[in-house]
Design an enzyme around this catalytic site. Structure first.
Site, PDB file in Angstrom:
ATOM      1  N   LYS A  54       4.330  -9.636  -3.260  1.00  0.00           N
ATOM      2  CA  LYS A  54       3.409  -8.524  -3.751  1.00  0.00           C
ATOM      3  C   LYS A  54       4.137  -7.613  -4.532  1.00  0.00           C
ATOM      4  O   LYS A  54       4.556  -6.584  -3.716  1.00  0.00           O
ATOM      5  CB  LYS A  54       2.449  -8.128  -2.842  1.00  0.00           C
ATOM      6  CG  LYS A  54       1.151  -7.509  -3.279  1.00  0.00           C
ATOM      7  CD  LYS A  54       1.003  -6.607  -4.446  1.00  0.00           C
ATOM      8  CE  LYS A  54       1.536  -5.098  -3.987  1.00  0.00           C
ATOM      9  NZ  LYS A  54       1.638  -4.038  -5.102  1.00  0.00           N
TER      10      LYS A  54
ATOM     11  N   CYS B  74      17.006   4.303  -4.748  1.00  0.00           N
ATOM     12  CA  CYS B  74      16.934   4.696  -3.404  1.00  0.00           C
ATOM     13  C   CYS B  74      18.269   5.128  -2.555  1.00  0.00           C
ATOM     14  O   CYS B  74      18.164   5.806  -1.638  1.00  0.00           O
ATOM     15  CB  CYS B  74      15.975   3.560  -2.358  1.00  0.00           C
ATOM     16  SG  CYS B  74      17.251   2.166  -2.100  1.00  0.00           S
TER      17      CYS B  74
ATOM     18  N   GLU C 268       2.992  -2.863  -8.981  1.00  0.00           N
ATOM     19  CA  GLU C 268       1.771  -3.030 -10.103  1.00  0.00           C
ATOM     20  C   GLU C 268       2.297  -2.323 -11.270  1.00  0.00           C
ATOM     21  O   GLU C 268       1.695  -2.423 -12.524  1.00  0.00           O
ATOM     22  CB  GLU C 268       0.570  -2.459  -9.439  1.00  0.00           C
ATOM     23  CG  GLU C 268       0.285  -1.056  -9.562  1.00  0.00           C
ATOM     24  CD  GLU C 268       1.058  -0.652  -8.038  1.00  0.00           C
ATOM     25  OE1 GLU C 268       1.663  -1.410  -7.387  1.00  0.00           O
ATOM     26  OE2 GLU C 268       0.851   0.704  -7.730  1.00  0.00           O
TER      27      GLU C 268
ATOM     28  N   PHE D 113       8.743  -0.194  -7.347  1.00  0.00           N
ATOM     29  CA  PHE D 113       8.925  -0.462  -8.919  1.00  0.00           C
ATOM     30  C   PHE D 113      10.248  -0.240  -9.303  1.00  0.00           C
ATOM     31  O   PHE D 113      10.509  -0.702 -10.252  1.00  0.00           O
ATOM     32  CB  PHE D 113       7.786   0.822  -9.618  1.00  0.00           C
ATOM     33  CG  PHE D 113       8.547   1.955  -9.612  1.00  0.00           C
ATOM     34  CD1 PHE D 113       9.734   2.433 -10.678  1.00  0.00           C
ATOM     35  CD2 PHE D 113       8.334   3.063  -8.752  1.00  0.00           C
ATOM     36  CE1 PHE D 113      10.297   3.532 -10.338  1.00  0.00           C
ATOM     37  CE2 PHE D 113       9.145   3.886  -8.566  1.00  0.00           C
ATOM     38  CZ  PHE D 113       9.846   4.620  -9.569  1.00  0.00           C
TER      39      PHE D 113
ATOM     40  N   GLU E 191      11.721  13.945  -1.455  1.00  0.00           N
ATOM     41  CA  GLU E 191      12.409  12.891  -2.150  1.00  0.00           C
ATOM     42  C   GLU E 191      11.865  13.063  -3.484  1.00  0.00           C
ATOM     43  O   GLU E 191      10.815  12.742  -4.070  1.00  0.00           O
ATOM     44  CB  GLU E 191      12.210  11.415  -1.792  1.00  0.00           C
ATOM     45  CG  GLU E 191      12.836  10.475  -2.468  1.00  0.00           C
ATOM     46  CD  GLU E 191      12.459   8.876  -1.986  1.00  0.00           C
ATOM     47  OE1 GLU E 191      11.360   8.567  -1.676  1.00  0.00           O
ATOM     48  OE2 GLU E 191      13.464   8.311  -2.258  1.00  0.00           O
TER      49      GLU E 191
ATOM     50  N   SER F  83       8.164   3.640  -0.491  1.00  0.00           N
ATOM     51  CA  SER F  83       8.368   5.234  -0.052  1.00  0.00           C
ATOM     52  C   SER F  83       8.237   5.362   1.594  1.00  0.00           C
ATOM     53  O   SER F  83       7.102   4.203   2.021  1.00  0.00           O
ATOM     54  CB  SER F  83       7.231   5.924  -0.836  1.00  0.00           C
ATOM     55  OG  SER F  83       5.942   5.364  -0.400  1.00  0.00           O
TER      56      SER F  83
HETATM   57  P1  NAD Z   1       5.446   2.958  -3.150  1.00  0.00           P
HETATM   58  O1  NAD Z   1       5.634   3.235  -1.546  1.00  0.00           O
HETATM   59  O2  NAD Z   1       4.477   3.871  -3.941  1.00  0.00           O
HETATM   60  O3  NAD Z   1       5.108   1.268  -3.431  1.00  0.00           O
HETATM   61  C1  NAD Z   1       5.732   0.264  -2.882  1.00  0.00           C
HETATM   62  C2  NAD Z   1       4.885  -0.876  -2.655  1.00  0.00           C
HETATM   63  O4  NAD Z   1       3.523  -0.475  -1.937  1.00  0.00           O
HETATM   64  C3  NAD Z   1       4.149  -1.248  -4.284  1.00  0.00           C
HETATM   65  O5  NAD Z   1       4.187  -2.811  -4.130  1.00  0.00           O
HETATM   66  C4  NAD Z   1       2.670  -0.674  -3.928  1.00  0.00           C
HETATM   67  O6  NAD Z   1       1.945  -1.502  -4.711  1.00  0.00           O
HETATM   68  C5  NAD Z   1       2.372  -0.795  -2.491  1.00  0.00           C
HETATM   69  N1  NAD Z   1       1.616   0.705  -2.317  1.00  0.00           N
HETATM   70  C6  NAD Z   1       1.626   1.573  -2.667  1.00  0.00           C
HETATM   71  N2  NAD Z   1       0.574   2.588  -2.105  1.00  0.00           N
HETATM   72  C7  NAD Z   1       0.049   1.606  -1.234  1.00  0.00           C
HETATM   73  C8  NAD Z   1      -1.006   2.051  -0.122  1.00  0.00           C
HETATM   74  N3  NAD Z   1      -1.391   3.009  -0.038  1.00  0.00           N
HETATM   75  N4  NAD Z   1      -1.215   0.970   0.617  1.00  0.00           N
HETATM   76  C9  NAD Z   1      -0.713  -0.399   0.621  1.00  0.00           C
HETATM   77  N5  NAD Z   1       0.318  -0.505  -0.435  1.00  0.00           N
HETATM   78  C10 NAD Z   1       0.461   0.552  -1.150  1.00  0.00           C
HETATM   79  O7  NAD Z   1       6.959   2.924  -3.771  1.00  0.00           O
HETATM   80  P2  NAD Z   1       7.183   3.118  -5.298  1.00  0.00           P
HETATM   81  O8  NAD Z   1       7.032   4.280  -5.906  1.00  0.00           O
HETATM   82  O9  NAD Z   1       7.068   1.684  -5.691  1.00  0.00           O
HETATM   83  O10 NAD Z   1       9.003   3.185  -5.024  1.00  0.00           O
HETATM   84  C11 NAD Z   1       9.723   3.956  -4.917  1.00  0.00           C
HETATM   85  C12 NAD Z   1       9.932   4.407  -3.479  1.00  0.00           C
HETATM   86  O11 NAD Z   1      10.673   3.288  -2.723  1.00  0.00           O
HETATM   87  C13 NAD Z   1      11.075   5.740  -3.111  1.00  0.00           C
HETATM   88  O12 NAD Z   1      10.595   6.286  -2.192  1.00  0.00           O
HETATM   89  C14 NAD Z   1      12.082   4.815  -2.781  1.00  0.00           C
HETATM   90  O13 NAD Z   1      13.100   5.548  -2.204  1.00  0.00           O
HETATM   91  C15 NAD Z   1      11.812   3.619  -2.219  1.00  0.00           C
HETATM   92  N6  NAD Z   1      12.929   2.551  -2.213  1.00  0.00           N
HETATM   93  C16 NAD Z   1      13.429   2.398  -0.909  1.00  0.00           C
HETATM   94  C17 NAD Z   1      14.365   1.487  -0.796  1.00  0.00           C
HETATM   95  C18 NAD Z   1      15.196   1.162   0.287  1.00  0.00           C
HETATM   96  O14 NAD Z   1      15.765   0.189   0.431  1.00  0.00           O
HETATM   97  N7  NAD Z   1      15.010   1.680   1.227  1.00  0.00           N
HETATM   98  C19 NAD Z   1      14.919   0.533  -2.252  1.00  0.00           C
HETATM   99  C20 NAD Z   1      14.052   0.798  -3.296  1.00  0.00           C
HETATM  100  C21 NAD Z   1      12.975   1.998  -3.151  1.00  0.00           C
END
Ligand code: NAD
Length: 511
Positions: free
Chosen positions: A187, A295, A190, A163, A396, A240
């Site tokens: 994808k 991040c 959401e 997000f 985090e 994450s």
């Molecule tokens: P998230 O892991 O909750 O979601 C990321 C994606 O995975 C979304 O598209 C979501 O719909 C999908 N998703 C979520 N839960 C899922 C599940 N159980 N099964 C399958 N798909 C699932 O992350 P977020 O809250 O959207 O973003 C924040 C996180 O992203 C933080 O931990 C941040 O550090 C990390 N991030 C990392 C970087 C990097 O480059 N390392 C960059 C940006 C964000």
């Protein structure tokens, strides 16, 4: 993952719904499943987003698969021309895209435009695809034999994005993926899905053929289908750490190439000789920018020796000047968090920190917008005297909460950083070039800043952390991105020379 049941007869039933983009056009969802999209600054639900079924995901894959052969065969010069047009259209429409980010993510317009600028860099890099796809050629590797290497696209590839950068992170992926000749399925998160559809429309206008770029909105159902679909060759993920690990394990088990970037806990090491004002400005900018939802945000300041008290005072005096407010107010420097649930979780670390013995120097819950607004606001928070076993250090937090740790020596600070399970970014603040160089040599982290708090590499390098911040071998975008989205083929060739033709059943011994 939030999914509200639609309240019968309520205003929510008449809200607009964001659908998919498949085969070059908007497609409404048919699964009957959808999730709410909020404006974080008001707390109001303003839209719905469709959640795809496995069948809908399959339709997008079929469209991408059908588009791939012709796109792959499109000349590199034609693909480059289209990429330049994408670059120009995204640049022209950047305010429109930024407005969608502010409306759904909550980031203030200056921050949203910064996201677009860094995203554009990746499209500009991909405009250099004629140079980037050059292979190698060895003439006369053996007598009359030439050997050459070419790089070819993988086919249908998918990107699953978080997000916090709804425009930039997709650009990290799709720019190189389609430049290399792949067909792409995005994808998006959401939580803030609208930017993806506007970007799809711009790609369409730029001349990207139908089916080469598709957007499938959704949740775990769509993600799981991506991970198992036999026609998807590779998956790029950013999000994450627990989900990144799941994506990597499941995708690779299903024979896909996977790069999965996870969460972070970025340390800013401040040595006693550092310029304290510069370090304090950097800690505030990098700790609270985008409400800490980056991040590469600085989560923890590690102060070495007697710089600690001066630094904490300097940070503390800066906090009241940070303008927290909605993106609609041009004075705002820091917006709300993405959801109420996330805001409340972030705030809960202030309680656990105090219970576990830390000192809460500034409590963001005292900000008037936390109490008096329906938006998901939290003011800037600062926690001092943090130790490694505390929840506010172990987790985090991903919010505007900066923690400070106090150690006696550089070695102690280094051990702390290297022992942390994450290894995304880190920074050292010092005037001592030798110390900075030693830190760069010693530290087990993928991206390092020297007096630069958020060392996000420019698009012609690649982005990636170490340890639990990245699963996979290749970093994202830049040269690693080109490698990820192509596979190498090596050709050994000889042209007929009847005079020299003979039968030889052994391995050649003469050269
Ligand atoms: P998230 O892991 O909750 O979601 C990321 C994606 O995975 C979304 O598209 C979501 O719909 C999908 N998703 C979520 N839960 C899922 C599940 N159980 N099964 C399958 N798909 C699932 O992350 P977020 O809250 O959207 O973003 C924040 C996180 O992203 C933080 O931990 C941040 O550090 C990390 N991030 C990392 C970087 C990097 O480059 N390392 C960059 C940006 C964000």
């Amino acid at each position: 993952m939030t999914q509200l049941a639609e309240p019968a007869g309520s205003a929510a039933t008449s809200l607009p719904t964001i659908g998919h983009w498949i085969g070059g056009r908007r497609v409404a969802g048919t699964s009957g499943r959808r999730g709410p999209v909020f404006n974080p600054a008001t707390g109001a639900q303003e839209k719905w987003v469709d959640f795809a079924s496995t069948d809908e995901l399959d339709v997008a894959v079929a469209a991408a698969r059908a588009a791939f052969p012709a796109w792959r065969a499109t000349s590199i010069s034609k693909r480059t021309e289209i990429l330049f047009r994408i670059r120009n259209l995204v640049e022209q429409h950047r305010h429109e895209i930024a407005a969608l980010l502010t409306a759904e993510h909550g980031k203030v317009p200056s921050d949203a435009l910064g996201e677009l600028a860094r995203g554009l860099e990746n499209i500009e890099f991909a405009c250099g695809i004629p140079q980037l796809l050059k292979g190698g050629f060895t003439e006369q590797a053996s007598t009359g034999v030439d050997v050459y290497q070419i790089r070819q696209p993988l086919g249908v590839v998918a990107g699953i994005t978080p997000f916090n950068f709804p425009a930039m992170v997709p650009m990290w992926m799709f720019a190189n993926a389609i430049a290399c000749g792949n067909a792409f399925i995005l994808k998006p998160s959401e939580k803030d899905p609208s930017a993806s559809i506007l970007i799809a429309e711009l790609l369409h206008e730029a001349g990207v053929p139908d089916g080469v770029f598709n957007v499938v909105q959704g949740d775990k159902v769509a993600v799981d289908r991506i991970l198992e679909h036999p026609d998807i060759a590779a998956v790029s993920f950013v999000g994450s750490t627990p989900i990144a690990r799941y994506i990597y394990e499941t995708g690779t088990r299903n024979d896909k190439r996977v790069q999965a970037l996870g969460g972070a806990k970025n340390h800013m090491l401040v040595l006693p000789d550092a310029d304290v004002d510069m370090a304090a400005d950097a800690a505030v900018s990098a700790g609270y920018g985008s409400a800490g939802e980056r991040c590469m945000a600085i989560a923890t300041v590690v102060a070495v020796g007697d710089v600690h008290d001066r630094l904490v005072d300097a940070i503390k005096t800066r906090l009241p000047k940070v303008q927290v407010g909605p993106g609609s107010d041009p004075a705002s420097e820091m917006g709300p968090l993405v959801t109420r649930q996330h805001r409340d979780k972030v705030a809960s670390y202030l309680d656990s920190a105090a219970e576990q013995g830390a000192t809460v120097v500034a409590d963001g819950r005292e900000h008037p917008l936390f109490k008096d607004s329906d938006g998901f606001f939290l003011g800037t928070s600062l926690i001092d005297d943090v130790t490694p076993e505390m929840d506010c250090y172990r987790d985090e937090i991903f919010g505007p909460v900066l923690t400070v740790m106090h150690v006696d020596t550089y070695d102690e600070a280094l051990r702390l950083i290297n022992d942390n399970p994450y290894g995304n970014g880190t920074a050292i603040f010092t005037r001592d070039g030798g110390a900075a160089r030693q830190f760069q040599f010693d530290v087990n982290v993928g991206m390092v800043g020297v007096n630069v708090p958020i060392p996000v590499p420019v698009a012609y390098y690649s982005f990636g952390g170490w340890k639990a911040s990245l699963f996979g071998d290749l970093h994202m975008y830049g040269p690693d991105g080109i490698q990820f989205y192509t596979r190498s083929k090596v050709v050994t060739s000889r042209w007929p020379d009847p005079a020299k033709s003979s039968i030889n059943l052994g391995f050649p011994q003469t050269r």
